[in-house]
Enzyme design. Structure first.
Site, PDB file in Angstrom:
ATOM      1  N   PHE A 115       0.807  -1.221   0.000  1.00 11.96           N
ATOM      2  CA  PHE A 115       0.000   0.000   0.000  1.00 11.96           C
ATOM      3  C   PHE A 115       0.833   1.259   0.000  1.00 11.96           C
ATOM      4  CE2 PHE A 115       0.812  -0.492   4.571  1.00 11.96           C
ATOM      5  CZ  PHE A 115       1.092   0.813   4.940  1.00 11.96           C
TER       6      PHE A 115
ATOM      7  N   GLU B 181      -5.179  -4.056  -1.862  1.00  9.43           N
ATOM      8  CA  GLU B 181      -6.595  -3.709  -1.974  1.00  9.43           C
ATOM      9  C   GLU B 181      -6.919  -2.368  -1.315  1.00  9.43           C
ATOM     10  OE1 GLU B 181      -6.140  -6.402   1.680  1.00  9.43           O
ATOM     11  OE2 GLU B 181      -5.232  -6.139  -0.308  1.00  9.43           O
TER      12      GLU B 181
ATOM     13  N   CYS C 211       9.560   1.406   3.646  1.00 13.00           N
ATOM     14  CA  CYS C 211      10.475   0.342   4.076  1.00 13.00           C
ATOM     15  C   CYS C 211      11.900   0.850   4.199  1.00 13.00           C
ATOM     16  CB  CYS C 211      10.404  -0.849   3.122  1.00 13.00           C
ATOM     17  SG  CYS C 211      11.026  -0.498   1.470  1.00 13.00           S
TER      18      CYS C 211
ATOM     19  N   GLU D 282       9.090  -3.808  13.575  1.00 13.22           N
ATOM     20  CA  GLU D 282       8.963  -2.845  12.490  1.00 13.22           C
ATOM     21  C   GLU D 282       7.647  -2.093  12.720  1.00 13.22           C
ATOM     22  OE1 GLU D 282       9.095  -2.489   7.624  1.00 13.22           O
ATOM     23  OE2 GLU D 282       8.168  -4.246   8.522  1.00 13.22           O
TER      24      GLU D 282
END
Length: 503
Positions: A156, A183, A288, A388
């Site tokens: 996303f 999605e 990331c 994370e």
């Protein structure tokens, strides 16, 4: 705001060269994170929908695989120009569904375009090798050929850039492609598919299936899909890698990260603080490659923490479409609430919450906002450090020496990106030699490689052997064939090598 977004009440797959309605009867919501309102429904793919997309891609493959390299490059050049012409439309779609600011969305598109431009060089990228006379009368040469139908499963946080990391190189190499975007943010992928069609990409070469785990599981199991690219969290990346390879597929699956920024005592404090704020809180920390941990060495820690704290007060949190916003909301309410829990966990584990993002005024609205948070005196082994977090929370770890700091970074199970801030060239060179991380920045906080290099981490930040995009991307989407040839001696054959004569 883009009319595509405001009027899109029901989003369907793109298969062949047109939209395709699902057969599953299942849908999911698409939210505007800035308002907390649902703006669309996504038709979730059934197994039959995925099979139809794969069959369409498989049927398109022989013709596309035989298409001359110059024609493939021509289509990619047209796609590049169409994306460029539609930057603002695409940026508005990304901002509306993801929440990031328009500036962040425009930057994402620019980095995605770099990958299309790299793929435009496919005639040069697919050059093989040739060795003449390896034995008497024998030559050997190597070809790079496509795999067939390949797939990409994208996250996303970069709705346009990561798909362009994947399908630009894949189709340039002669493969056909199945894209399964998140999605949560489907519209950018649908627009890219439409632009590719406008650029002249033949029907079936690029297909988009929308959905959830049902679609992912079928992609990983389908016998006609030869390779899968994935970007996401480490647990899912590992599961994708294991399932895909178990089913005989080639898989590249970058996973999660815990990116450290090492700040030495000689660093420029203002420059390091500016970099830390930008790298930690840009896109609300949902990158990331975001810096989520600063390892401050020696006596620089207090000055650095104070400088970062002062800068946080200047961050304008607001809707991404609002002019002047520096940081938008998180992508979902659940993600916002999850990130906030780490602040209580930090206190329970002995850290100090220097800036609490839950107290920001924007949090009181309907959107999925959380202000920037700064947590000091964080230690490895605590929840705030080990997880994370993927949100606007920056941790400060204090280390007495360079050796201690290096050990902290190398002991971490993730190895995606890291950075060092110093004015000492020798220290920087030693760090790049010592550190066990795939991408290193020297006075650069987010060292994402340009498109003609490749993107990828080490350790639990990557499952698979080849990194994403660039030269390793070309290698991933092709396989080598070596040909050994010998032809009859023309002196002993009946072939007439003389000039043609008029008869």
């Amino acid at each position: 705001m883009s009319q595509t977004v405001t009027q899109a009440l029901l989003l369907n797959h793109w298969i062949g060269d047109a939209t395709h309605t699902t057969s599953s009867g299942r849908t999911g919501p698409v939210w505007n994170p800035a308002t907390g309102q649902q703006i669309a429904d996504v038709n979730f793919a059934s197994v039959d929908d995925v099979d139809y997309a794969v069959a369409t891609a498989k049927a398109a493959y022989p013709s596309w695989r035989a298409t001359p390299l110059s024609r493939r490059a021509e289509v990619l050049f047209k796609l590049r120009n169409l994306i460029d012409a539609n930057r603002e439309r695409l940026a508005e779609i990304i901002t509306t569904e993801n929440g990031k600011t328009l500036a962040d969305a425009r930057g994402e598109i620019a980095r995605g375009l770099e990958n299309v431009e790299f793929a435009c060089g496919v005639p040069n990228l697919l050059k093989g090798g040739y060795s003449e006379q390896v034995a008497t009368g024998i030559d050997v040469y190597q070809l790079h050929q496509p795999l067939g139908v390949v797939a990409g499963i994208t996250p996303f946080n970069f709705p346009a850039m990561v798909p362009l990391w994947m399908f630009a190189n894949a189709i340039a190499c002669g493969n056909t492609f199945i894209l399964k975007p998140s999605e949560k943010v489907p519209s950018a992928s649908l627009l890219l598919a439409d632009l590719a069609h406008q650029a002249g990409l033949p029907s079936g070469v690029l297909n988009v299936v929308l959905g959830d785990k049902v679609a992912v599981d079928r992609i990983l199991a389908h016998p006609d899909i030869r390779a899968v690219s994935f970007v996401g969290s480490t647990p899912v990346a590992k599961a994708v890698y294991e399932a895909g390879t178990r089913n005989g597929k080639r898989v590249q699956a970058p996973g999660g990260a815990k990116n450290h920024m090492l700040v030495l005592p000689d660093a420029d404090v203002d420059a390091a603080a500016d970099a830390a704020v930008s790298a930690a809180y840009g896109a609300a920390g949902q990158r990331c490659m975001a810096i989520s941990v600063i390892v401050a060495v020696g006596n620089i820690a207090d000055k650095l923490v104070d400088s970062i704290r002062q800068r946080i007060t200047n961050i304008k949190v607001g809707a991404g479409l609002e002019q002047g916003s520096d940081m938008g909301p998180l992508v979902t309410r659940e993600q916002r609430d999850r990130v906030a829990t780490f602040l209580d966990a930090a206190v329970a584990d002995g850290a100090t919450v220097t800036v609490d993002g839950r107290k920001h005024a924007a949090v009181q609205g309907e959107g999925f906002f959380l202000g920037a948070s700064l947590v000091d005196h964080v230690a490895p082994g605590t929840r705030c450090y080990d997880n994370e977090i993927f949100g606007p929370l920056l941790s400060i770890v204090r280390a007495p020496t360079y050796a201690d700091a290096l050990k902290i970074i190398n002991d971490n199970p993730y190895g995606n990106g890291t950075a060092i801030f110093t004015q000492n060239g020798g220290a920087a060179r030693q760090f790049q030699f010592d550190v066990e991380v795939g991408m290193v920045g020297i006075n650069v906080p987010i060292p994402v490689p340009v498109a003609h290099y490749s993107f990828g981490g080490w350790k639990s930040s990557l499952f698979g052997d080849l990194h994403m995009y660039g030269p390793e991307g070309i290698q991933f989407y092709t396989r080598s064939k070596v040909v050994t040839s010998r032809w009859p001696d023309p002196g002993t054959s009946k072939v007439d090598l003389g000039f043609p004569q008029v008869r």
